[in-house]
Write a protein that holds these residues in place. Sequence first.
Motif, PDB file in Angstrom:
ATOM      1  N   VAL A 123       0.951  -1.140   0.042  1.00 19.53           N
ATOM      2  CA  VAL A 123      -0.258   0.029  -0.060  1.00 19.53           C
ATOM      3  C   VAL A 123       0.946   1.263  -0.080  1.00 19.53           C
ATOM      4  CG1 VAL A 123      -1.700   1.417   1.350  1.00 19.53           C
ATOM      5  CG2 VAL A 123      -1.769  -1.296   1.343  1.00 19.53           C
ATOM      6  N   VAL A 124       0.514   2.089  -1.113  1.00 16.37           N
ATOM      7  CA  VAL A 124       1.415   3.471  -0.987  1.00 16.37           C
ATOM      8  C   VAL A 124       0.356   4.513  -0.443  1.00 16.37           C
ATOM      9  CG1 VAL A 124       2.400   5.070  -2.613  1.00 16.37           C
ATOM     10  CG2 VAL A 124       2.518   2.488  -3.115  1.00 16.37           C
ATOM     11  N   VAL A 125       0.988   4.977   0.489  1.00 19.48           N
ATOM     12  CA  VAL A 125       0.283   6.071   1.278  1.00 19.48           C
ATOM     13  C   VAL A 125       0.863   7.538   0.949  1.00 19.48           C
ATOM     14  CG1 VAL A 125      -0.896   6.870   3.296  1.00 19.48           C
ATOM     15  CG2 VAL A 125      -0.598   4.527   3.149  1.00 19.48           C
ATOM     16  N   ALA A 126       0.412   8.289   0.480  1.00 14.12           N
ATOM     17  CA  ALA A 126       1.084   9.469  -0.388  1.00 14.12           C
ATOM     18  C   ALA A 126       0.024  10.677   0.243  1.00 14.12           C
ATOM     19  CB  ALA A 126       0.975   9.502  -1.820  1.00 14.12           C
ATOM     20  N   ALA A 127       0.988  11.686   0.648  1.00 13.46           N
ATOM     21  CA  ALA A 127       0.426  13.008   1.082  1.00 13.46           C
ATOM     22  C   ALA A 127       0.013  13.891  -0.310  1.00 13.46           C
ATOM     23  CB  ALA A 127       1.425  13.738   1.732  1.00 13.46           C
ATOM     24  N   SER A 128      -0.512  14.882   0.073  1.00 11.96           N
ATOM     25  CA  SER A 128      -1.034  15.823  -1.125  1.00 11.96           C
ATOM     26  C   SER A 128      -0.300  17.008  -1.463  1.00 11.96           C
ATOM     27  CB  SER A 128      -2.656  15.952  -0.794  1.00 11.96           C
ATOM     28  OG  SER A 128      -3.264  14.521  -1.006  1.00 11.96           O
ATOM     29  N   TRP A 129       0.145  17.400  -0.238  1.00 10.66           N
ATOM     30  CA  TRP A 129       0.955  18.937  -0.490  1.00 10.66           C
ATOM     31  C   TRP A 129       2.101  18.680  -1.416  1.00 10.66           C
ATOM     32  CZ3 TRP A 129       0.645  23.918   2.026  1.00 10.66           C
ATOM     33  CH2 TRP A 129      -0.398  23.791   3.087  1.00 10.66           C
ATOM     34  N   HIS A 130       2.451  19.790  -2.011  1.00 10.33           N
ATOM     35  CA  HIS A 130       3.487  19.970  -3.015  1.00 10.33           C
ATOM     36  C   HIS A 130       3.347  18.877  -4.264  1.00 10.33           C
ATOM     37  CE1 HIS A 130       5.284  22.412   0.056  1.00 10.33           C
ATOM     38  NE2 HIS A 130       5.273  21.560   0.651  1.00 10.33           N
ATOM     39  N   GLU A 131       2.405  19.168  -4.963  1.00  4.46           N
ATOM     40  CA  GLU A 131       1.678  18.599  -6.068  1.00  4.46           C
ATOM     41  C   GLU A 131       2.920  17.876  -7.138  1.00  4.46           C
ATOM     42  OE1 GLU A 131      -1.692  18.462  -9.339  1.00  4.46           O
ATOM     43  OE2 GLU A 131      -1.480  20.128  -8.125  1.00  4.46           O
ATOM     44  N   GLN A 132       3.707  18.977  -7.416  1.00  4.64           N
ATOM     45  CA  GLN A 132       4.749  18.490  -8.521  1.00  4.64           C
ATOM     46  C   GLN A 132       5.675  17.445  -7.877  1.00  4.64           C
ATOM     47  OE1 GLN A 132       7.464  21.686  -9.929  1.00  4.64           O
ATOM     48  NE2 GLN A 132       8.141  20.663 -11.645  1.00  4.64           N
TER      49      GLN A 132
END
Length: 159
Positions: A21-30
């Motif tokens: 499972v990859v858990v990814a934050a949303s801040w700093h889109e690029q």
Amino acid sequence: MRMSGAGAPKVTVDGTGLRVVVVAASWHEQVMDGLLAGARRALAESGAAWTEVRVPGSFELPVAAARAAAMGADAVVALGVVIRGGTPHFEYVCSAATSGLTDVSVRTGVPVGFGVLTCDDEAQALDRAGLAGSREDKGAEAVEAAVATAVTLRGLVPA
């Protein structure tokens, strides 16, 4: 001056049969787009099956990683970006994410690949994001570490 990635091993393992499972934050889109692309490439190369979930920021990564581990993931990959600002917020978020993800891994026995960039500025983050022109691909490295550790743990047998 040494680059932080100097001396990093190239880890290649067969992750067939693993559920990641990859858990990814949303801040700093690029930057996050680069980290996720690197993670996806490394997962495809490993043969592991994976799912992705998004959380608002790096502070929320540990709780999502804990849930993924409790739901049967063989490994978790945590991806996020924290860029230093003018307040102590940076230290608090970095500390919480690091200690929280470490706790998840040790408490559950599920490896957590640490792909949380803690940078002084956006240029440092971009240089580690695995984008065209980046020196490092921390998304891929986090996957490689998590998958390799999961494979190692599967090979451990009680004495």
